[in-house]
Design an enzyme around this catalytic site. Structure first.
Site, mmCIF file in Angstrom:
data_model
loop_
_atom_site.group_PDB
_atom_site.id
_atom_site.type_symbol
_atom_site.label_atom_id
_atom_site.label_comp_id
_atom_site.label_asym_id
_atom_site.label_seq_id
_atom_site.Cartn_x
_atom_site.Cartn_y
_atom_site.Cartn_z
ATOM 1 N N GLY A 98 2.069 3.034 -2.100
ATOM 2 C CA GLY A 98 3.205 3.111 -3.478
ATOM 3 C C GLY A 98 4.526 2.190 -2.956
ATOM 4 C CD GLU A 142 -6.491 4.089 -6.001
ATOM 5 O OE1 GLU A 142 -5.392 4.555 -6.731
ATOM 6 O OE2 GLU A 142 -6.122 3.438 -4.952
ATOM 7 C CB THR A 144 -7.336 10.768 -2.805
ATOM 8 O OG1 THR A 144 -8.474 9.901 -2.860
ATOM 9 C CG2 THR A 144 -6.164 10.178 -3.446
ATOM 10 C CB SER A 203 -0.716 0.119 1.229
ATOM 11 O OG SER A 203 -0.265 -0.170 2.316
ATOM 12 N NE ARG A 234 -0.989 10.566 4.177
ATOM 13 C CZ ARG A 234 -1.182 9.448 3.295
ATOM 14 N NH1 ARG A 234 -1.010 9.489 2.187
ATOM 15 N NH2 ARG A 234 -1.939 8.306 3.743
#
Length: 393
Positions: free
Chosen positions: A162, A267, A287, A160, A364
């Protein structure tokens, strides 16, 4: 009929959250508004959702035995996966024993593994997808790259944000891409998917919520990913009416197949009038953080309502909005943010600091949110705010 009892009493309505990141934190906050007793799990202590939950446990959720012990002890009314890295066979067993898994144990099982969800979408439902093959060995991988053609996208079937993802742009990249995938897989080395590289016009997240009244679609979310990791999103993504209708049709087919109640992040790639399925998450999507400012009911609020069997008669959209991830590079357990008064000086600007206890490499750690007259202006506003934000490691 939905009945909610008194917390910390035999009548309590209890949710056990598997995964306690920043998305889970927002889900817990929404559940707390309804007086739900929340138990949060994660692999490290003081994860964001643990900070607002009623109780927490630290464990590897890939440890099915330990996961079962906690669930049998807590006896939750709902088990809510917030991440993919869970012992999904254990969830399947628990569901058969009468526990309620959100949205379903089948959804958690299939979406944890890219092979499962891709075969469901392409081979069972006939949804448009990129061409793909799976490979378990380096020899199979080389043959797969040859079959799909260069350029192609390489991903571990279990990962997950990336991790382990790369683009093979030339023959010299083949060995490097295989190594990246083997090192980045959630469960270690293993099978990979080789996908056709699609030169799409843009990609979207079609947030879709299944609830007691049916299925509702949020305005499409455009986004930018770097190495497969979300960095920026905006809502709405401008689309042709025909493409928007196709996106919703695909989203409904895949979410109907997965079943259950809750929010799904579907997605999709869009190229002209063509809409191509990529992936689906049966939980709030990163997102979708933009919905914290773009709507009266964020994706987290919608997820909580759907889980509890509450109606969603309407979703009020406030206007063009954007979100921008704050990704911190470095290693520290004493991160400090500064200059926040300048970050928030423009109207309709917000920031969420996730409260993660440490960063290691790049992580993040916050998100900036903004509303404006159009998405370009909202995105520019989040960029200005990010440039003002300061931090110390």
């Amino acid at each position: 009929m939905t009945r909610i009892g008194t917390k910390f009493s035999p009548t309590a309505t209890k949710v056990l959250l598997c995964g306690s990141g920043e998305l889970g934190k927002e889900v817990v906050i929404e559940l707390q508004r309804y007086g739900i007793e929340v138990v949060a799990l994660d692999r490290y202590e003081n994860a964001p959702a643990m900070q607002v939950a009623d109780r927490s446990y630290t464990l590897s959720m890939l440890d099915g035995k330990k996961l079962r012990e906690i669930i049998e002890k807590e006896k939750p009314d709902y088990i809510v996966p917030e991440i993919e890295a869970i012992a999904t066979p254990t969830l399947v067993e628990l569901e058969k024993e009468g526990y309620r898994v959100i949205p379903t144990a089948k959804a958690a099982l299939l979406t944890m593994n890219r092979e499962g969800i891709r075969r469901l979408a392409a081979e069972e439902l006939g949804l448009p997808t990129s061409k793909y093959v799976f490979a378990s060995t380096f020899e199979e991988f080389k043959e797969g790259v040859k079959k799909i053609g260069i350029p192609c996208v390489i991903k571990p079937i279990m990962s997950s944000s990336g991790h382990g993802q790369s683009v093979c742009k030339k023959e010299d990249d083949i060995e490097k891409c295989w190594k990246i995938a083997q090192e980045g897989g959630r469960a270690g080395a293993g099978k990979v998917i080789i996908e056709e590289f699609i030169p799409f016009d843009y990609e979207i997240t079609q947030l879709t919520v299944r609830h007691c009244n049916g299925t509702s679609f949020l305005e499409p979310i455009g986004h930018i990913q770097i190495d497969g990791d979300y960095r920026e999103s905006w809502q709405p993504q401008v689309m042709k009416a025909s493409a928007k209708a196709k996106a919703q049709e695909i989203a409904k087919k895949i979410t109907d197949a997965l079943g259950g109640y809750g929010i799904f992040g579907v997605e999709l790639f869009v190229k002209g009038d063509d809409v191509i399925f990529s992936e689906v998450s049966p939980r709030p999507h990163d997102t979708g953080l933009v919905t914290l400012i773009s709507q009266d009911l964020s994706e987290f609020s919608l997820h909580a309502r759907a889980i509890l069997g509450l109606p969603i008669p309407n979703i009020a959209f406030h206007g063009a909005s954007a979100s921008r991830a704050v990704v911190i590079e470095g290693e520290t357990s004493q991160l400090a943010f500064d200059n926040l008064e300048k970050v928030l000086e423009e109207p309709d600007t917000q920031i969420r600091l996730f409260g993660k206890p440490c960063t290691n490499g790049h992580r993040r750690m916050a998100v900036i949110l903004a509303r404006a007259e159009n998405t370009d202006a909202a995105r520019a506003k989040t960029q200005r705010a990010l440039e003002k934000l300061k931090w110390q490691l």
